[in-house]
Write a protein that holds these residues in place. Structure first.
Motif, mmCIF file in Angstrom:
data_model
loop_
_atom_site.group_PDB
_atom_site.id
_atom_site.type_symbol
_atom_site.label_atom_id
_atom_site.label_comp_id
_atom_site.label_asym_id
_atom_site.label_seq_id
_atom_site.Cartn_x
_atom_site.Cartn_y
_atom_site.Cartn_z
ATOM 1 N N ARG A 248 0.947 -1.256 0.108
ATOM 2 C CA ARG A 248 -0.107 0.118 0.142
ATOM 3 C C ARG A 248 0.854 0.970 0.136
ATOM 4 N NH1 ARG A 248 -2.600 4.075 3.465
ATOM 5 N NH2 ARG A 248 -4.840 4.306 2.833
ATOM 6 N N TYR A 249 0.608 2.206 -0.986
ATOM 7 C CA TYR A 249 1.250 3.493 -0.933
ATOM 8 C C TYR A 249 0.815 4.468 -0.226
ATOM 9 C CZ TYR A 249 3.864 2.075 -5.442
ATOM 10 O OH TYR A 249 4.466 1.365 -6.485
ATOM 11 N N ASP A 250 1.675 5.439 0.188
ATOM 12 C CA ASP A 250 1.046 6.465 1.110
ATOM 13 C C ASP A 250 -0.123 7.306 0.753
ATOM 14 O OD1 ASP A 250 3.132 5.701 2.861
ATOM 15 O OD2 ASP A 250 4.707 7.620 2.171
ATOM 16 N N ASP A 251 -0.292 7.206 -0.503
ATOM 17 C CA ASP A 251 -1.685 7.781 -0.757
ATOM 18 C C ASP A 251 -2.651 6.941 -1.209
ATOM 19 O OD1 ASP A 251 -1.034 6.207 -3.209
ATOM 20 O OD2 ASP A 251 -0.867 7.815 -4.668
ATOM 21 N N GLY A 252 -2.791 5.666 -0.669
ATOM 22 C CA GLY A 252 -3.669 4.828 -0.489
ATOM 23 C C GLY A 252 -4.105 3.741 -1.609
ATOM 24 N N THR A 253 -3.027 4.134 -2.512
ATOM 25 C CA THR A 253 -3.022 2.890 -3.977
ATOM 26 C C THR A 253 -2.491 1.707 -3.289
ATOM 27 O OG1 THR A 253 -2.681 4.576 -5.498
ATOM 28 C CG2 THR A 253 -2.244 2.512 -6.151
ATOM 29 N N VAL A 254 -3.167 0.774 -3.864
ATOM 30 C CA VAL A 254 -2.710 -0.677 -3.212
ATOM 31 C C VAL A 254 -2.462 -1.629 -4.377
ATOM 32 C CG1 VAL A 254 -3.455 -2.769 -2.051
ATOM 33 C CG2 VAL A 254 -4.060 -0.564 -0.941
ATOM 34 N N VAL A 255 -1.488 -2.278 -4.515
ATOM 35 C CA VAL A 255 -0.921 -3.283 -5.348
ATOM 36 C C VAL A 255 -0.920 -4.567 -5.028
ATOM 37 C CG1 VAL A 255 0.989 -3.839 -7.088
ATOM 38 C CG2 VAL A 255 0.269 -1.446 -6.921
ATOM 39 N N TYR A 256 -1.382 -5.418 -5.648
ATOM 40 C CA TYR A 256 -1.240 -6.825 -5.611
ATOM 41 C C TYR A 256 -0.587 -7.659 -6.742
ATOM 42 C CZ TYR A 256 -4.609 -6.484 -1.738
ATOM 43 O OH TYR A 256 -5.327 -6.206 -0.490
ATOM 44 N N LEU A 257 0.351 -8.694 -6.446
ATOM 45 C CA LEU A 257 1.057 -9.475 -7.491
ATOM 46 C C LEU A 257 1.171 -10.757 -6.930
ATOM 47 C CD1 LEU A 257 2.702 -9.229 -10.157
ATOM 48 C CD2 LEU A 257 4.602 -8.953 -8.791
ATOM 49 N N ALA A 258 0.410 -11.573 -7.854
ATOM 50 C CA ALA A 258 -0.004 -12.823 -7.563
ATOM 51 C C ALA A 258 0.752 -13.782 -8.373
ATOM 52 C CB ALA A 258 -1.340 -13.464 -7.540
ATOM 53 N N GLN A 259 1.202 -15.221 -8.320
ATOM 54 C CA GLN A 259 1.562 -16.259 -8.808
ATOM 55 C C GLN A 259 1.072 -17.602 -8.668
ATOM 56 O OE1 GLN A 259 5.936 -16.332 -8.776
ATOM 57 N NE2 GLN A 259 5.999 -16.955 -6.632
ATOM 58 N N ALA A 260 0.813 -18.353 -9.967
ATOM 59 C CA ALA A 260 0.553 -19.702 -9.538
ATOM 60 C C ALA A 260 1.366 -20.841 -10.518
ATOM 61 C CB ALA A 260 -0.946 -19.950 -9.857
#
Length: 294
Positions: A248-260
Motif C-alpha cells: 500500500r502506497y502512502d496515497d492509498g493506492t494498493v498493488v497485489y502481485l500473484a503467481q501460480a
C-alpha cells in the motif's frame, strides 16, 4: 526776418535738397565687413555665456548621470537629492484552493462515464489495464515466456480488466487487473497484477492487507524493500494462486502481485517452480510501473 533766420532757412533748404550719396563699391564692401565683425562679436559673446551656464550645470548633470537614471529626466540646476516617488509593488491576493469531496455512490446511481456495467471496455481506463498487462509481461525473468495461449473453449489466457469497484456508501475508486500465462517448455503457470486506486479506507499492516486479496489464507511474512513494508503470503495449496505480495502506497493506492504454477482448466501441465522468489515478488509489488492512482 533778420539775417540769422534767413541763414538758417537757407541751410535747411540745402540739406533737404542734397542728392543721395553715390554707390561706391569700395565703401559698400567696407560697410559689409564691419557688419560681419559685429555679428561675430555677438556670436562669440553668446557662446561664452552658454559655456558659463554649462560649467555651472555640469556637476549636477554628472551627478544625475551617475545616479539612478530611471528616477527622473536630467534637468540643469536640479540637485538630484529628491528621488522620484517609486510605484509600490502590488501584493498578490492569496488564492483559496477549493477541495472537492469525493463522490459517494448511492443506490440506483448510473454507472460512471457512460458504462453499461462496472467494466470499462473502451477509453482511457481500458487502456490503462492493457498497459498494466504489457508491463507484467515485460517483467517475466529469463527462461520464461508469455505466449498468447488459449483455453480449450477458445478463450484467451491473457486478459486485462478495468472496473468501477465502489459499492453503495463508498467513495469512487477503480480496480485495474491483468492476467497472463507464463510458459517454460511445455508447462504453463500464470501471473496476476491488480492496482486499486485510493478507496478512502484506513491503512492496515502489510499481512492484514495481503489476506484481503481473494480471501487468502496461509503464512504471511513482511519483507522490507528499501524501507517499504510488503506483505508476502503463501497459501496452503488451496485457491487459484500459490503466493502473492501486497503493498500500500502512502496515497492509498494498493498493488497485489500473484503467481501460480498451474492454470486451472487449461489442459496444460503446471510449472515445476514458481516464476518469482519471495523477494522478487515483493520488489515487483513496489514497482512504480504497476501503480495506477486514478
Amino acid at each position: 526776418m533778420n539775417e540769422e533766420d534767413l541763414n538758417e532757412a537757407f541751410h535747411d533748404v540745402i540739406v533737404r535738397s542734397r542728392p543721395p550719396e553715390s554707390m561706391d563699391p569700395g565703401r559698400a564692401l567696407e560697410r559689409a565687413r564691419r557688419a560681419r565683425k559685429r555679428r561675430q562679436v555677438r556670436w562669440a559673446g553668446a557662446a561664452v555665456a552658454a559655456l558659463v551656464v554649462a560649467a555651472g550645470a555640469g556637476p549636477v548633470l554628472i551627478a544625475n548621470y551617475t545616479g539612478n537614471r530611471s528616477e527622473a529626466p536630467l534637468v540643469a540646476g536640479d540637485t538630484g537629492t529628491t528621488p522620484s516617488a517609486s510605484t509600490p509593488t502590488p501584493v498578490p491576493t492569496p488564492t483559496v484552493v477549493g477541495t472537492v469531496a469525493p463522490k459517494t455512490r448511492k443506490s440506483n446511481d448510473p454507472w460512471p462515464e457512460g458504462q453499461v456495467d462496472r467494466t470499462a471496455t473502451v477509453g482511457p481506463r481500458a487502456d490503462r489495464a492493457v498497459t498494466l498487462m504489457n508491463n507484467l509481461s515485460s517483467s517475466v525473468p529469463a527462461g520464461f515466456s508469455t505466449p498468447s495461449l488459449k483455453f480449450p473453449d477458445g478463450r484467451s489466457m491473457r486478459w486485462p480488466q478495468a472496473q468501477y469497484a465502489s459499492n453503495d456508501g463508498e467513495p469512487d475508486y477503480w480496480e485495474y487487473m491483468a492476467t497472463i500465462p507464463v510458459q517454460k517448455g511445455d508447462r504453463a503457470g500464470k501471473l496476476l497484477v491488480q492496482s486499486t486506486t485510493p478507496d478512502g479506507k484506513p491503512a492496515t499492516d502489510p499481512c492484514t492487507l495481503a489476506r484481503k486479496f481473494w480471501g487468502g489464507t496461509g503464512a504471511c511474512t513482511v519483507t522490507d524493500v528499501s524501507g517499504k513494508k510488503v506483505g508476502v503470503l503463501t497459501t496452503n495449496g488451496h485457491g487459484s494462486f500459490d503466493q502473492w505480495a501486497a503493498y500500500r502506497y502512502d496515497d492509498g493506492t494498493v498493488v497485489y502481485l500473484a503467481q501460480a504454477k498451474k492454470i486451472d482448466d487449461s489442459g496444460r501441465s503446471p510449472l515445476t517452480q514458481p516464476v518469482f522468489t519471495n523477494r522478487q515478488l515483493a520488489e515487483l509489488a513496489t514497482s512504480a510501473k504497476f501503480k495506477i492512482s486514478a
